[in-house]
Design an enzyme around this catalytic site. Structure first.
Site, mmCIF file in Angstrom:
data_model
loop_
_atom_site.group_PDB
_atom_site.id
_atom_site.type_symbol
_atom_site.label_atom_id
_atom_site.label_comp_id
_atom_site.label_asym_id
_atom_site.label_seq_id
_atom_site.Cartn_x
_atom_site.Cartn_y
_atom_site.Cartn_z
ATOM 1 N N THR A 79 0.819 -1.216 0.000
ATOM 2 C CA THR A 79 0.000 0.000 0.000
ATOM 3 C C THR A 79 0.857 1.273 0.000
ATOM 4 O O THR A 79 0.510 2.265 -0.626
ATOM 5 C CB THR A 79 -0.918 -0.042 1.235
ATOM 6 O OG1 THR A 79 -1.771 -1.187 1.095
ATOM 7 C CG2 THR A 79 -1.777 1.191 1.354
ATOM 8 N N SER A 110 -1.543 8.386 -3.248
ATOM 9 C CA SER A 110 -1.503 9.740 -3.804
ATOM 10 C C SER A 110 -0.285 10.546 -3.374
ATOM 11 O O SER A 110 -0.001 11.586 -3.952
ATOM 12 C CB SER A 110 -2.759 10.519 -3.405
ATOM 13 O OG SER A 110 -3.909 9.736 -3.612
ATOM 14 N N ILE A 115 -0.109 12.257 -0.738
ATOM 15 C CA ILE A 115 -0.611 13.511 -0.175
ATOM 16 C C ILE A 115 -0.390 13.529 1.336
ATOM 17 O O ILE A 115 -0.640 12.527 2.006
ATOM 18 C CB ILE A 115 -2.147 13.647 -0.411
ATOM 19 C CG1 ILE A 115 -2.500 13.459 -1.881
ATOM 20 C CG2 ILE A 115 -2.664 14.965 0.141
ATOM 21 C CD1 ILE A 115 -2.094 14.571 -2.771
ATOM 22 N N HIS A 137 -2.195 14.930 4.067
ATOM 23 C CA HIS A 137 -3.501 15.549 4.280
ATOM 24 C C HIS A 137 -3.474 16.501 5.471
ATOM 25 O O HIS A 137 -2.753 16.267 6.442
ATOM 26 C CB HIS A 137 -4.562 14.465 4.512
ATOM 27 C CG HIS A 137 -4.781 13.596 3.318
ATOM 28 N ND1 HIS A 137 -5.589 13.960 2.275
ATOM 29 C CD2 HIS A 137 -4.268 12.380 2.981
ATOM 30 C CE1 HIS A 137 -5.578 13.001 1.351
ATOM 31 N NE2 HIS A 137 -4.781 12.030 1.758
ATOM 32 N N LYS A 155 -12.515 10.347 -1.274
ATOM 33 C CA LYS A 155 -12.333 11.725 -1.702
ATOM 34 C C LYS A 155 -12.509 11.961 -3.193
ATOM 35 O O LYS A 155 -12.252 13.044 -3.687
ATOM 36 C CB LYS A 155 -10.952 12.216 -1.277
ATOM 37 C CG LYS A 155 -10.757 12.126 0.219
ATOM 38 C CD LYS A 155 -9.408 12.673 0.619
ATOM 39 C CE LYS A 155 -9.001 12.217 1.994
ATOM 40 N NZ LYS A 155 -8.554 10.808 2.006
ATOM 41 N N ARG A 183 -5.924 0.194 -0.680
ATOM 42 C CA ARG A 183 -6.029 0.725 0.678
ATOM 43 C C ARG A 183 -6.529 -0.389 1.577
ATOM 44 O O ARG A 183 -7.404 -1.165 1.183
ATOM 45 C CB ARG A 183 -7.068 1.849 0.753
ATOM 46 C CG ARG A 183 -6.742 3.170 0.130
ATOM 47 C CD ARG A 183 -7.251 3.252 -1.257
ATOM 48 N NE ARG A 183 -8.231 4.325 -1.455
ATOM 49 C CZ ARG A 183 -8.849 4.503 -2.610
ATOM 50 N NH1 ARG A 183 -8.615 3.693 -3.627
ATOM 51 N NH2 ARG A 183 -9.706 5.477 -2.751
ATOM 52 N N ILE A 188 -4.984 0.841 8.308
ATOM 53 C CA ILE A 188 -4.251 2.086 8.014
ATOM 54 C C ILE A 188 -4.464 2.429 6.541
ATOM 55 O O ILE A 188 -3.626 2.171 5.686
ATOM 56 C CB ILE A 188 -2.755 1.956 8.361
ATOM 57 C CG1 ILE A 188 -2.555 1.378 9.765
ATOM 58 C CG2 ILE A 188 -2.086 3.331 8.243
ATOM 59 C CD1 ILE A 188 -3.143 2.209 10.894
ATOM 60 N N SER A 235 -6.013 5.703 3.930
ATOM 61 C CA SER A 235 -5.839 7.145 3.919
ATOM 62 C C SER A 235 -6.539 7.740 5.122
ATOM 63 O O SER A 235 -7.680 7.368 5.403
ATOM 64 C CB SER A 235 -6.450 7.733 2.647
ATOM 65 O OG SER A 235 -6.278 9.135 2.647
#
Lengths: 479, 446
Positions: A40, A45, A47, A49, A249, A310, A335, A337
């Site tokens: 994973t 992404s 990102i 967050h 998202k 994910r 775990i 996003s």
């Protein structure tokens, strides 16, 4: 007998290992793949967050915000690429405005700093290509982008330098409780340990359920992505989300830490924990949805597509705790996003739990700093020439797209937990990650791996196990 | 900083031919920069024959063809630095190359290069010839779904592994794309004992030369499936199978036509892209059709004194035409240097400009515009068509007047076409007082 065995060398396992290495003890990370960052952690992404998504009061919310706060200092300490670019959540219509405001409030409750709701006019000043049809934007200046490989590898390398053992190609088959602690049977021998940390990503339910009667269930939720050439990156300068729908998202558009453009992910629940294939439908849906928030977005220069899984737990919450019916077994499960963002905080949290349980004392030799692979592009010509004079390999470009030199590749191979495969080299140096997708450099990198590690060409792999690059010699060459 | 009249980027067939021609037209301070360990470019891995029929009237292998030009470069004592990567090309419009009356008309170029031996350095160049060639389109550009295991190679990478490094990338092979390299590799892999199961082509026609279909597929009983593409790749570690499907007229897979081939290798020959990152960095304007620079009759880009030739300009099928085109670039670079030395102005000579407009079936042309004053008595215009045409005409019109017509029994996108324009004919169409013209090139049925 180990004090702690961590299952999984992804970003969570590596972060825990790194924080644990601040203490004295016998620690080991078991990884079924040939390298760190193979599940994973490698396909997401990238990102960081801000933390307005998770439910206030949840562990997810707490660790997200804390991980975000820790990321910058960590990136300096461990020398991995991180940029605080900020994120926009784009609300397309007035009717959805309350949902945007809800996010804003959630962010406030979660402790996200500097959140603002911007009108189109305000937002477009900083992000010129936003769709004219939009209503408003939630701007989170604390959001950022990180190189997911860079973060994971840095954590693991630093853990290893500070004494944590790593065992690759070591698949956990069985976990049995014994009088003091556990015996972990693996494809590579048995490991006895007082504590187990289950950081196995999409497999965390399997290991949890081996020791506990209180079962958990993790669904691999596939996310497909398109990665675009650097020439496409100028189209946006922030991470652009659309207001979340039922499946997370939605499609985001973001620059990456290395200056590409990324679009995705999709969200499809699948049964196969190794199902990292892309699908025609998935890729098509990215093309379809990507242009909603950014006007005249061009997805022409796609250089690759990929899919990641994910680790979605049914309760949609991080499960980080010692199991009541299996003392000594600590879950780090579900775990998904914002797992990457949370990793630095997860590391601190789990290492703290273990320190307390095991009464660990400080490791006096702990070295918090790690130097990443040198990026010669950041040097002046003078500095670069001094480097090449000392190590001529830095003057030899191997990957023409990313302009990666042999010197960087040699560093990737010979540093702690060094690369053994093409993908290992790629994730550490970016050789092969550019617009030709390794067409030019793969034969050259193969030769370097062969020469440096003494691996026969026939045994060289793309990413370990049976992913061999060639099937043998040419006829006359074989003679 | 060393100064050169002409710096050539790449010692492949284009760079070598450009160097020789520039030298023969009087240029002396020439430098060729080559990233590989020997000159010759992609020809070094093209060990099959069929090269040089036009240039030398005999069939040579790739390395033999390259060798003819390498010898000519060596005989002339032209400097060629190997193992050298060009990192950047810049143009200094503020500084003047020869300090004439028009300071920024012929700006100096600066080429930043790097090698193990010499480190990173810059050279100054009055002219630059771009001859970097092209690269293969990767899988990602096609959005082929499936896993990403080992065993997926672009055909050229496989060719390098087999022909230069002596390794066999796989034993059971599916090839996507009927570009020439894919066809050549179908034969090559077969000769090395691999089984090539099928070649699939997305389009309803082949992307390669007819002769390669015959000699590389037909002769070995390898089937070519037109209007087919890869819809799935399976195998988590190494390729285990590839699924093909037929596509409709919009190139979308038709459900129910899937066929799965068990194999360990997928070779991709799905197009070549001129490699113009350096050119773009220099401010060279690129064509969205060819991905190569937009050039005039002298093969000069919008950046004065920067010329382009070979596959970096547009992808060729035959190396002979690369050599021919590159020689023209070399001559023009030499002439540019001479004009600089004579401190000649440019403005007055190039008054009449003719834009060449590709229409109905013609996808692009090289050159895309012609300055009449600079034009040779005969100008070759190269182009590709967008579809298969049978018994059609290629015609050129200027001011409504037909100035060239050529009948072609078959034209296909996989084969480059050319048309010769005569200067005297263009002059006849030119009227006093008008300085810009549009020349149309089109495919016509009758």
């Amino acid at each position: 007998m180990y004090d702690v065995v961590i299952i999984g060398a992804g970003v969570s396992g590596s972060a825990i290992a790194r924080e644990l290495s601040r203490y004295r003890g016998k620690f080991c990370v078991l990884e079924k793949e040939e390298d760190v960052c193979c599940g994973t952690s490698k396909a997401n992404s990238g990102i960081v967050h801000a933390g307005y998504d998770a439910r206030p009061g949840s562990l997810m919310a707490k660790l997200n915000v804390e991980g975000n706060r820790r990321m910058k200092a960590l990136s300096e300490e461990l020398d991995f690429p991180f940029r605080q670019t900020g994120s926009y959540v784009v609300c397309m219509d007035k009717e959805s405005r309350p949902k945007l405001e809800e996010l804003f409030e959630r962010g406030q409750k979660n402790g996200v700093e500097d959140l603002q709701i911007l009108s189109y006019e305000e937002a477009v000043r900083e992000e010129g290509n936003l769709s004219k049809d939009m209503d408003s934007v939630l701007y989170a200046p604390t959001a950022g982008i990180v190189c997911p490989f860079g973060l994971n590898i840095a954590l693991a390398e630093n853990a290893h330098t500070n004494g944590v053992e790593f065992r690759f190609d070591t698949e956990v088959l069985e976990i049995a409780r014994q009088e003091r602690g556990f015996v972990i049977k693996t494809s590579n021998g048995d490991y006895e340990t007082r504590y187990v940390v289950n950081a196995a990503g999409v497999y965390a339910d399997v290991f949890h359920n081996m020791v506990s009667a209180d079962k958990i269930h993790i669904t691999p939720r596939k996310g497909e992505y398109l990665l675009l050439d650097k020439s496409a990156a100028g189209q946006v300068s922030h991470t652009i989300f659309s207001l979340p729908g039922k499946y997370g998202k939605g499609i985001l558009i973001t620059p990456t830490a290395h200056g590409n453009l990324l679009a995705g992910p999709t969200a499809t629940d699948i049964p196969d924990k190794e199902g990292t294939n892309t699908t025609a439908e998935g890729l098509a849906s990215i093309f379809e949805k990507a242009g909603i928030s950014v006007q005249s977005l061009s997805l022409r220069n796609v250089i690759t597509s990929f899919a990641g899984l994910r680790a979605h737990e049914d309760g949609h919450e991080f499960i980080i705790k010692e199991l009541e019916d299996a003392p000594g077994f600590i879950d780090c499960a579900g775990i998904e996003s914002p797992g990457l963002t949370s990793a630095p905080a997860i590391g601190v949290m789990v290492a703290g739990m273990l320190q307390e349980k095991l009464n660990l004392v400080d490791n006096p030799g702990f070295e918090p700093r790690r130097k990443g692979i040198l990026n010669p592009a950041l040097l002046t010509m003078e500095e670069r020439n001094r480097l090449i004079k000392g190590q001529p390999a830095y003057g030899n470009i191997i990957c023409r797209c990313e302009m990666i030199s042999e010197g960087e590749i040699l560093d990737a191979i010979h540093r702690p937990l060094g690369a053994k495969s093409l993908d290992g080299v790629k994730r550490r140096t970016r050789a092969g990650m550019g617009r030709c997708q390794s067409g030019f450099c793969s034969p050259r990198v193969m030769e370097i791996l062969h020469r440096e590690l003494g691996i026969p060409m026939e045994e060289l792999t793309k990413s370990g196990a049976n992913s061999r690059m060639i099937t043998g010699g040419r006829k006359e060459a074989a003679r | 900083m060393r100064q050169y009249d002409i710096v050539i980027i790449g010692a492949g067939p284009a760079g070598l031919a450009a160097a020789v021609a520039a030298f023969d037209d009087g240029a002396r301070r020439i430098l060729i920069l080559e990233r590989d360990r020997e000159p010759g470019g992609i020809l070094n891995q093209c060990i099959h024959n069929g090269f040089g029929l036009h240039t030398f009237k005999e069939e040579l292998t790739g390395p033999e063809y390259a060798d003819r030009f390498i010898k000519q470069v060596r005989e002339r004592g032209i400097e060629c630095r190997l193992n050298t990567m060009v990192m950047d090309i810049g143009v200094d419009s503020g500084r003047d190359a020869n300090a004439t009356r028009e300071p920024s008309a012929r700006p100096m170029k600066y080429v930043t290069a790097m090698s193990r031996a010499d480190g990173m350095y810059q050279v100054a160049a009055r002219t630059v010839i771009l001859a970097m060639g092209c690269r293969e389109r990767p899988r990602g550009a096609l959005n082929i779904p499936g896993y990403r295991p080992a065993g997926i190679y672009s055909a050229g990478t496989a060719q390098r592994l087999v022909n230069m490094q002596g390794y066999l990338p796989g034993r059971r092979v599916v090839i996507l794309g009927s570009g020439d390299i894919g066809l050549i590799m179908a034969r090559r892999m077969t000769l090395e004992g691999a089984k090539v199961l099928v070649v699939a082509e997305l389009m309803p026609y082949s992307g390669g030369l007819k002769r390669n279909i015959v000699q590389c597929l037909d002769d070995y009983g390898i089937s070519l499936k037109l209007s087919h593409t890869v819809v799935d790749i399976s195998g988590k570690e190494r390729v285990e199978s590839v699924t093909l499907a037929q596509v409709d007229e919009n190139r979308r897979p038709i459900a129910g036509t899937e066929e799965t081939y068990e194999c360990d290798t997928l070779l991709l020959s799905v197009g070549l892209l001129p490699e113009n990152e350096l050119s773009a960095g220099l401010g060279v304007e690129l064509s969205p059709v060819t991905s190569g620079p937009i050039v005039n009759e002298s093969l000069e880009t919008n950046v004065g004194g920067v010329f382009a030739c070979g596959n970096v300009l547009h992808v060729h099928d035959l190396v002979d035409f690369v050599s021919e085109e590159a020689a023209l670039a070399g001559k023009n670079a030499a002439a540019y240097v001479k004009r600089m030395e004579a401190a000649e102005g440019d403005a007055k000579e190039a008054e009449i400009e003719i834009e060449i407009k590709p229409l109905s079936g013609v996808r692009y042309t090289v050159p895309s515009h012609v300055r009449l004053a600079r034009m040779q008595p005969e100008q070759v215009v190269r182009f590709r068509v967008g579809d298969v045409y049978k018994n059609c005409f290629i015609r050129a019109y200027l001011n409504g007047r037909q100035i060239a017509s050529k009948k072609r029994p078959v034209m296909a996108p996989g084969e480059m076409e050319q048309l010769k324009l005569k200067k005297e004919q263009l002059l006849e169409c030119v009227e006093p007082g008008t300085s810009s013209y549009c020349l149309e090139i089109r495919v016509e049925e009758k």
